[in-house]
Every structure is written in structure tokens, then in C-alpha cells.
Design a protein around this motif. Structure first.
Motif, PDB file in Angstrom:
ATOM      1  N   HIS A 287      18.099  -9.764 -97.578  1.00 54.69           N
ATOM      2  CA  HIS A 287      18.796 -10.820 -98.141  1.00 54.69           C
ATOM      3  C   HIS A 287      20.014 -10.958 -97.716  1.00 54.69           C
ATOM      4  CE1 HIS A 287      15.718 -11.718-101.168  1.00 54.69           C
ATOM      5  NE2 HIS A 287      15.400 -10.501-101.237  1.00 54.69           N
ATOM      6  N   GLY A 288      20.470 -10.608 -96.634  1.00 53.76           N
ATOM      7  CA  GLY A 288      22.073 -10.881 -96.243  1.00 53.76           C
ATOM      8  C   GLY A 288      22.218 -12.030 -95.289  1.00 53.76           C
ATOM      9  N   ASN A 289      23.031 -12.159 -94.441  1.00 54.88           N
ATOM     10  CA  ASN A 289      23.183 -13.350 -93.421  1.00 54.88           C
ATOM     11  C   ASN A 289      22.477 -12.934 -92.180  1.00 54.88           C
ATOM     12  OD1 ASN A 289      24.948 -11.904 -91.801  1.00 54.88           O
ATOM     13  ND2 ASN A 289      26.822 -12.415 -92.892  1.00 54.88           N
ATOM     14  N   THR A 290      22.501 -14.083 -91.325  1.00 55.07           N
ATOM     15  CA  THR A 290      21.573 -13.894 -90.187  1.00 55.07           C
ATOM     16  C   THR A 290      22.179 -13.017 -89.238  1.00 55.07           C
ATOM     17  OG1 THR A 290      21.597 -16.417 -90.282  1.00 55.07           O
ATOM     18  CG2 THR A 290      20.646 -15.306 -88.360  1.00 55.07           C
ATOM     19  N   ASP A 291      23.476 -12.857 -89.089  1.00 53.10           N
ATOM     20  CA  ASP A 291      24.108 -11.888 -88.096  1.00 53.10           C
ATOM     21  C   ASP A 291      23.783 -10.376 -88.537  1.00 53.10           C
ATOM     22  OD1 ASP A 291      25.372 -14.189 -86.911  1.00 53.10           O
ATOM     23  OD2 ASP A 291      27.276 -13.716 -88.028  1.00 53.10           O
ATOM     24  N   ASN A 292      23.585 -10.089 -89.612  1.00 52.48           N
ATOM     25  CA  ASN A 292      23.415  -8.793 -89.812  1.00 52.48           C
ATOM     26  C   ASN A 292      21.920  -8.487 -89.876  1.00 52.48           C
ATOM     27  OD1 ASN A 292      25.577  -6.786 -90.771  1.00 52.48           O
ATOM     28  ND2 ASN A 292      26.264  -8.680 -91.951  1.00 52.48           N
ATOM     29  N   PHE A 293      21.437  -9.433 -89.985  1.00 53.98           N
ATOM     30  CA  PHE A 293      19.818  -9.604 -89.920  1.00 53.98           C
ATOM     31  C   PHE A 293      19.366  -9.156 -88.553  1.00 53.98           C
ATOM     32  CE2 PHE A 293      15.649 -11.368 -88.475  1.00 53.98           C
ATOM     33  CZ  PHE A 293      14.797 -10.674 -89.479  1.00 53.98           C
ATOM     34  N   LEU A 294      20.035  -9.853 -87.466  1.00 54.44           N
ATOM     35  CA  LEU A 294      19.774  -9.495 -86.225  1.00 54.44           C
ATOM     36  C   LEU A 294      20.287  -8.290 -85.658  1.00 54.44           C
ATOM     37  CD1 LEU A 294      20.658 -13.092 -84.769  1.00 54.44           C
ATOM     38  CD2 LEU A 294      18.413 -12.192 -85.280  1.00 54.44           C
ATOM     39  N   LYS A 295      21.264  -7.880 -86.318  1.00 51.98           N
ATOM     40  CA  LYS A 295      21.588  -6.362 -85.961  1.00 51.98           C
ATOM     41  C   LYS A 295      20.670  -5.320 -86.474  1.00 51.98           C
ATOM     42  CE  LYS A 295      26.588  -7.470 -85.977  1.00 51.98           C
ATOM     43  NZ  LYS A 295      27.631  -7.379 -87.041  1.00 51.98           N
ATOM     44  N   ILE A 296      20.192  -5.385 -87.575  1.00 54.04           N
ATOM     45  CA  ILE A 296      19.131  -4.351 -88.055  1.00 54.04           C
ATOM     46  C   ILE A 296      17.903  -4.694 -87.374  1.00 54.04           C
ATOM     47  CG2 ILE A 296      17.997  -3.857 -90.104  1.00 54.04           C
ATOM     48  CD1 ILE A 296      20.201  -4.869 -91.882  1.00 54.04           C
ATOM     49  N   LEU A 297      17.603  -5.775 -87.141  1.00 50.99           N
ATOM     50  CA  LEU A 297      16.288  -6.234 -86.456  1.00 50.99           C
ATOM     51  C   LEU A 297      16.309  -5.320 -85.222  1.00 50.99           C
ATOM     52  CD1 LEU A 297      13.587  -8.022 -86.594  1.00 50.99           C
ATOM     53  CD2 LEU A 297      15.015  -9.489 -84.972  1.00 50.99           C
ATOM     54  N   ASN A 298      17.605  -5.510 -84.218  1.00 52.97           N
ATOM     55  CA  ASN A 298      17.583  -4.928 -83.133  1.00 52.97           C
ATOM     56  C   ASN A 298      17.983  -3.630 -83.062  1.00 52.97           C
ATOM     57  OD1 ASN A 298      16.899  -7.497 -81.745  1.00 52.97           O
ATOM     58  ND2 ASN A 298      18.957  -8.290 -82.099  1.00 52.97           N
ATOM     59  N   ASP A 299      18.128  -2.732 -84.157  1.00 54.93           N
ATOM     60  CA  ASP A 299      18.638  -1.413 -84.067  1.00 54.93           C
ATOM     61  C   ASP A 299      17.522  -0.450 -84.332  1.00 54.93           C
ATOM     62  OD1 ASP A 299      20.945   0.021 -84.204  1.00 54.93           O
ATOM     63  OD2 ASP A 299      19.859   0.941 -86.116  1.00 54.93           O
ATOM     64  N   TYR A 300      16.289  -0.972 -84.408  1.00 56.52           N
ATOM     65  CA  TYR A 300      15.078   0.037 -84.625  1.00 56.52           C
ATOM     66  C   TYR A 300      13.889  -0.611 -84.036  1.00 56.52           C
ATOM     67  CZ  TYR A 300      12.246   3.265 -86.706  1.00 56.52           C
ATOM     68  OH  TYR A 300      11.280   4.372 -87.078  1.00 56.52           O
ATOM     69  N   ASP A 301      12.886   0.171 -83.902  1.00 60.52           N
ATOM     70  CA  ASP A 301      11.654  -0.400 -83.520  1.00 60.52           C
ATOM     71  C   ASP A 301      10.682  -0.538 -84.622  1.00 60.52           C
ATOM     72  OD1 ASP A 301       9.497  -1.167 -81.834  1.00 60.52           O
ATOM     73  OD2 ASP A 301       8.854   1.007 -81.410  1.00 60.52           O
ATOM     74  N   TRP A 302      11.095  -1.696 -85.532  1.00 62.24           N
ATOM     75  CA  TRP A 302      10.347  -2.070 -86.860  1.00 62.24           C
ATOM     76  C   TRP A 302       8.803  -2.583 -86.304  1.00 62.24           C
ATOM     77  CZ3 TRP A 302      12.929  -0.690 -90.801  1.00 62.24           C
ATOM     78  CH2 TRP A 302      14.274  -0.676 -90.809  1.00 62.24           C
ATOM     79  N   ASP A 303       7.970  -2.293 -87.241  1.00 62.73           N
ATOM     80  CA  ASP A 303       6.713  -2.877 -87.457  1.00 62.73           C
ATOM     81  C   ASP A 303       6.604  -4.179 -88.019  1.00 62.73           C
ATOM     82  OD1 ASP A 303       5.416  -0.304 -86.026  1.00 62.73           O
ATOM     83  OD2 ASP A 303       5.880   0.722 -87.993  1.00 62.73           O
TER      84      ASP A 303
END
Ligand code: SF4
Ligand code: SF4
Length: 400
Positions: A151-167
């Protein structure tokens, strides 16, 4: 029903059942009614059911209903770790075991870190050992797929997305929130990595049905399509191949049937230029009520002081397109309670943002106006108290 694939190639129904708001009976859920709705969805091909630890009574209701109808092995359960309540590794196991017990199962098909709003929350979980914990649970088969809801902003979303091998991941997305939160950029970034995206709030909690201005309704009626407001919202999402599952909270069998019908017909890429023109007219009618003409383009970002300019304007506008309380609630959720503070009061009036705004918005002035409206004194005190609790013993609990 149509299906799209998860990362392992499993078929997921493009319509998922959002289990946050079942009809109440007394102080609990009307189980008989919920059972009718859930089973109608199951019979129509829905195989994805989304709940969370903090949805009152929801996990236990699903556990009871799926067990009674012997369908656990035919469906997928998505539920969420209340990460905001977790302070240590022991708590991870405690909450997870409680969820399994409520759901009457030995595994969760899709498990999410609930309600991340910035990368610092994810970093905190890593510090208490979430990565090792996830690995253990996956190896034991207790968690099949791991993801996060955001639920945050786009920048933080991209950081979380790219930090781990999410399913997989789950974002708020609808035709009015195309550039809000993770937004279209987040959706496309996840899809480019092959990560399925589940959509929550496809109709903004029903507001894109119940609170449409007359002009918006007329635009839909004059479109030549025989689609109601809900169908317009869902079709806009299904039109995008990057979307995997659209979660809808359905409170009647009729609603289940209507949404299942849409999910059996709507295909990716099927909307026409005329359809998009209709939706533009709908959006324009909704936006007429807005206070700031911010399109959410983010050209003004990043602010050197961390002010979430488009996030603040979006919540300010929501106060006038939906309701004051909804705007303030969204503000608390997406700006007020992020670990890195992003308040308008942090603005030092440097003017950098205004040089980049294509809409020529007097951002400094409008930020002050928005802050006053979004944070009247009682809200300010409430948010400050919540921050002090959530981020206690850290530098973030200082007064802002
Ligand atoms: S004027 Fe305020 S909001 Fe704009 S960039 Fe400067 S500090 Fe940030
Ligand atoms: S540049 Fe202007 S329109 Fe774009 S997000 Fe910032 S304030 Fe809004």
C-alpha cells in the motif's frame, strides 16, 4: 471461468474471492450466507480465496466451510502474516500456527506479508529472520508460494519487489488508481519479472459502483455496452495480461454470478478505443470534484525532504470524490504510517518540485492546504500515537 498461470504453471481463476467483508450476523459472520456465496463461486470455477489474520472471523469461517464441503484440496487459500504485530522470530511461528489452525489445514497456498507500505518494514522482517523462516516453511510444504500485499508508493514497491525472489504480489489497482501506490509501473515491473500480480480494491471498495457521479453513469449508459459499473471496472483489469487474479469481495450470490459471468467473458486486449474513451469520460466526471489537478505522474519526485507529494494530493482528492473519512483513512494507511515519514510539514519550500510539474500546480501552497485538511488536530495526535507505538524506541517515533 478463465484462468491465468502462477509461477509454477498452476491455473488460477482470474476472479478471486476477497474474504474481508462477509455479511455480519450478531457480532460474527453470517456463516450460512457466506457458505452460499463461497460455494456458488467455487461451483462457477473460482479457485482463489483471499483472507488475512486480521479480517475478523474470516479465516475460521473459511476453515469451517471448506472442511464441511470437502473442497480444501481443490482450492487455493491466500492468507497474510500480520507483520506489523511481529517483533521476533517466535511470533512468526505463533501467528502462522494459529492461522493454520483457524483454516483447518496444514498448508497455505499463497502466503503474504500483509500491508507493507515501505521497504523499511521489509528490512525489519529480514532482521528478525524472515528469510530463513520462509525457506523452512517452503521446504516443509507449509507455504507453497510467498508474496506481499502493498500500500505504499511506487518507488518503495519496486525496491521490495527487486529485493527478493517473490512468487507473487498483491496491489491496489483500478482505473482510478492507475498511477497510485504500486500503480501501472509496479504492475508492469512485476510482470516483467514473471511475478503474478493479484489485484485488490478493483472497484475501490465498491466506490466505483456506489459513488459514481451522474455524468459518469451517463457516460457508461451511452457507451453502447450493456455493462454495469462493476463490469466496467473488472473488464478494465482483465484487459491487462499482466493482471493474474482480481479479488472481489462479494456479498450476495447474485454478485458472485455477475462477476463470474464477466470473468468468463472478458479477455486480455479486448477493450476498444471507444471503451477507453468511455472510461476517460467516467474518470473526468469523478475528477471534477477533486481539489488538486494532480495526475500522479510523479515528475515532481523525489522530494529532497521525503514528502510524498502525489500520495498526499491523492488522499486530499479522495476526501472530495469519496468522503473525508476515506481520504484521511487512506492518508494514514499510505503516508501517515510509513516508517520513513512523508508529511507535508517536512517541506522546506525549496520549489524544486514545482519546476517539474506539467500541471503547473502550486505544490507548496497546495501541500499546506492538503495537510490542514488531512491532519486536523485529533488525527494528528492519533497518527503520532500510532507511529510512536509502531516505531517505538526508534528515531521514527519523534514528533513530526
Ligand atoms: S518545495 Fe517542498 S515538497 Fe517541493 S521539493 Fe521542496 S521540500 Fe519537497
Ligand atoms: S508533477 Fe504535478 S501532477 Fe505530477 S505527481 Fe507531481 S504534483 Fe502531481
Amino acid at each position: 471461468m478463465q484462468y491465468r498461470k502462477d509461477r509454477s504453471g498452476n491455473n488460477l481463476s482470474i476472479l478471486g474471492f476477497g474474504c474481508m467483508r462477509f455479511t455480519k450476523k450478531g457480532s460474527g459472520i453470517d456463516i450460512a450466507k457466506a457458505e452460499q456465496e463461497l460455494m456458488a463461486a467455487y461451483r462457477a470455477g473460482v479457485n482463489y480465496f483471499d483472507t488475512a489474520y486480521i479480517y475478523p472471523g474470516s479465516e475460521a469461517a473459511l476453515g469451517e466451510i471448506f472442511e464441511r464441503n470437502h473442497i480444501r484440496e481443490q482450492i487455493n487459500i491466500a492468507t497474510k502474516l500480520p507483520q506489523y504485530l511481529i517483533g521476533n522470530r517466535t511470533a512468526l511461528d505463533r501467528y502462522f500456527q494459529e492461522e493454520l489452525s483457524r483454516l483447518r489445514t496444514d498448508h497455505v497456498d499463497y502466503y503474504l506479508m500483509h500491508h507493507l507500505t515501505d521497504v523499511a518494514m521489509w528490512e525489519k522482517l529480514k532482521k528478525i529472520g524472515i528469510l530463513e523462516w520462509i525457506q523452512e516453511k517452503k521446504q516443509a510444504g507449509a507455504i507453497r508460494n510467498i508474496g506481499f500485499s502493498y500500500h505504499g508508493n511506487t518507488d518503495n514497491f519496486l525496491k521490495i519487489l527487486n529485493d527478493y525472489d517473490w512468487d507473487f504480489c498483491q496491489i491496489q489497482y483500478n482505473y482510478l488508481d492507475e498511477v497510485a501506490q504500486a500503480g501501472r509501473d509496479g504492475l508492469h515491473a512485476a510482470a516483467a519479472k514473471g511475478i503474478p500480480v493479484m489485484i485488490m480494491e478493483p472497484l475501490r471498495g465498491g466506490k466505483l459502483v456506489s459513488m459514481l457521479p451522474e455524468q459518469a453513469k451517463k457516460a457508461m449508459q451511452n457507451s453502447g455496452r450493456n455493462w454495469g459499473p462493476a463490469e466496467w471496472g473488472l473488464r478494465w483489469l482483465y484487459n491487462q495480461p499482466e493482471v493474474t487474479v482480481v479479488l472481489s469481495g462479494m456479498n450476495s450470490v447474485e454478485m458472485v454470478e455477475a462477476n463470474c459471468r464477466t470473468a468468463s467473458e472478458a479477455t486480455a486486449g479486448s477493450l476498444t478505443p471507444d471503451d477507453f474513451a468511455t472510461l476517460e469520460a467516467v474518470k473526468a466526471a469523478i475528477r471534477e470534484r477533486e481539489k488538486v489537478g494532480c495526475t500522479g505522474c510523479r515528475y515532481c519526485m523525489p522530494c529532497p525532504k521525503g514528502v510524498d507529494i502525489p500520495g498526499i494530493f491523492r488522499c486530499y482528492n479522495t476526501m472530495y470524490t469519496e468522503s473525508k473519512s476515506q481520504g484521511r483513512f487512506q492518508f494514514a494507511q499510505t503516508v501517515g504510517l510509513t516508517r520513513e515519514p512523508a508529511f507535508a510539514s517536512q517541506c522546506i519550500r525549496c520549489g524544486k518540485c514545482e519546476q517539474h510539474c506539467p500541471q503547473s500546480i502550486p505544490i507548496r501552497e497546495k501541500l499546506q492546504e492538503a495537510d490542514k485538511a488531512l491532519r486536523p488536530l485529533p488525527y494528528k495526535i492519533g497518527i503520532q500515537a500510532a507511529r510512536a507505538f509502531m516505531f517505538r524506541k526508534t528515531r521514527y517515533s519523534k514528533r513530526i
